[in-house]
Design an enzyme around this catalytic site. Structure first.
Site, PDB file in Angstrom:
ATOM      1  N   CYS A 122       0.851  -1.197   0.000  1.00 26.13           N
ATOM      2  CA  CYS A 122       0.000   0.000   0.000  1.00 26.13           C
ATOM      3  C   CYS A 122       0.887   1.248   0.000  1.00 26.13           C
ATOM      4  O   CYS A 122       1.637   1.466  -0.949  1.00 26.13           O
ATOM      5  CB  CYS A 122      -0.960  -0.057   1.186  1.00 26.13           C
ATOM      6  SG  CYS A 122      -2.269   1.172   1.155  1.00 26.13           S
ATOM      7  N   ASP A 170      -9.623  -3.214  -6.608  1.00 30.37           N
ATOM      8  CA  ASP A 170      -9.061  -2.273  -5.631  1.00 30.37           C
ATOM      9  C   ASP A 170      -9.875  -0.979  -5.632  1.00 30.37           C
ATOM     10  O   ASP A 170      -9.958  -0.288  -6.653  1.00 30.37           O
ATOM     11  CB  ASP A 170      -7.603  -1.975  -5.983  1.00 30.37           C
ATOM     12  CG  ASP A 170      -6.834  -1.353  -4.842  1.00 30.37           C
ATOM     13  OD1 ASP A 170      -7.373  -0.438  -4.200  1.00 30.37           O
ATOM     14  OD2 ASP A 170      -5.688  -1.780  -4.601  1.00 30.37           O
ATOM     15  N   HIS A 201      -8.255  -4.387  -2.379  1.00 30.34           N
ATOM     16  CA  HIS A 201      -7.054  -3.798  -1.783  1.00 30.34           C
ATOM     17  C   HIS A 201      -6.725  -4.482  -0.455  1.00 30.34           C
ATOM     18  O   HIS A 201      -7.604  -4.763   0.346  1.00 30.34           O
ATOM     19  CB  HIS A 201      -7.303  -2.304  -1.546  1.00 30.34           C
ATOM     20  CG  HIS A 201      -6.079  -1.542  -1.154  1.00 30.34           C
ATOM     21  ND1 HIS A 201      -5.187  -1.063  -2.079  1.00 30.34           N
ATOM     22  CD2 HIS A 201      -5.605  -1.167   0.058  1.00 30.34           C
ATOM     23  CE1 HIS A 201      -4.217  -0.416  -1.453  1.00 30.34           C
ATOM     24  NE2 HIS A 201      -4.444  -0.470  -0.154  1.00 30.34           N
TER      25      HIS A 201
END
Length: 232
Positions: A122, A170, A201
């Site tokens: 991330c 995502d 995600h």
């Protein structure tokens, strides 16, 4: 595990902490593990230990130390609010310099017997990309790196091998963003992309609701193969 917290000298004369996990044999290639927004928490430390068991000397630096040393948050709604505040207030140029310092410190450790790479999730995926652009690492892995598509001017500077993992569903990184990153590396043999269908995600994190065992295992296997091929 043979793990400890070590001190890393910063470029501006200060120091910050990092979690160091050593492989069973004690030596191996190096890996800078770059956290998510929740800090060097239990999950990140477990991931560091996981890669150490695969033979890598893993260093997970404290990214938020200039705001608050030792951030260690859980994936609760309350802690996530704090995590987003730390991310929002992050000084990106200083953070990349700190990562360069961590990479240099890792290279200098006697346990490291070869090349080093960075691996981030991330926010850490974006920072892994940015670190690769400085030339401080011999390779980079970026798991669903949010914001990379906004920093494509750095792509030409990345000459080392780089591996991208993206989630098809995502909600932070739209398909157009993934396509933009792919276009920036089109025709270049040093970049490899994988998009995981049907997952969202954070699919790699077993402590989060969107964890997907199959995608996580597949991405980890590909990452280990990539590391073996590029770091030895």
């Amino acid at each position: 595990m043979n793990a400890s917290h070590v001190s890393i000298p910063s470029y501006d004369g200060q120091s910050f902490s990092a979690y160091l996990s050593l492989p069973p044999k004690g030596t191996g290639p190096g890996l800078i593990l770059i956290q998510e927004i929740w800090g060097v928490n239990e999950h990140i430390r477990a991931v560091a230990d996981q890669y150490a068991m695969d033979g890598y000397v893993v260093l997970a630096p404290d990214i938020f130390w200039r705001q608050k040393p030792g951030v260690d948050l859980q994936y609760t709604e309350a802690d996530t609010k704090f995590a987003y505040q730390y991310m929002t207030n992050l000084d990106a140029p200083n953070t990349v310099r700190d990562l360069q310092s961590a990479a240099q410190a890792l290279r200098e450790r006697p346990e490291v017997t070869g090349k080093i790479a960075s691996l981030g999730f991330c926010m850490g995926g974006r920072l892994s990309y940015a670190l690769a652009a400085t030339g401080a690492v011999d390779g980079a892995v970026c798991y669903y790196g949010g914001g990379i598509q906004n920093n494509l001017e750095q792509a030409p500077a990345i000459q080392a091998p780089i591996l991208f993992h993206y989630a098809e569903l995502d909600d932070h990184i739209p398909p157009t963003a993934v396509a933009a990153v792919q276009a920036a590396f089109a025709g270049r043999s040093n970049a490899q992309f994988h998009v995981y269908p049907g997952v969202g995600h954070g699919f790699n994190c077993w402590s989060r609701p969107l964890y997907n065992q199959r995608a996580a295992a597949l991405a980890r296997g590909r990452t280990l193969q990539w590391l073996a091929e590029n770091l030895g």
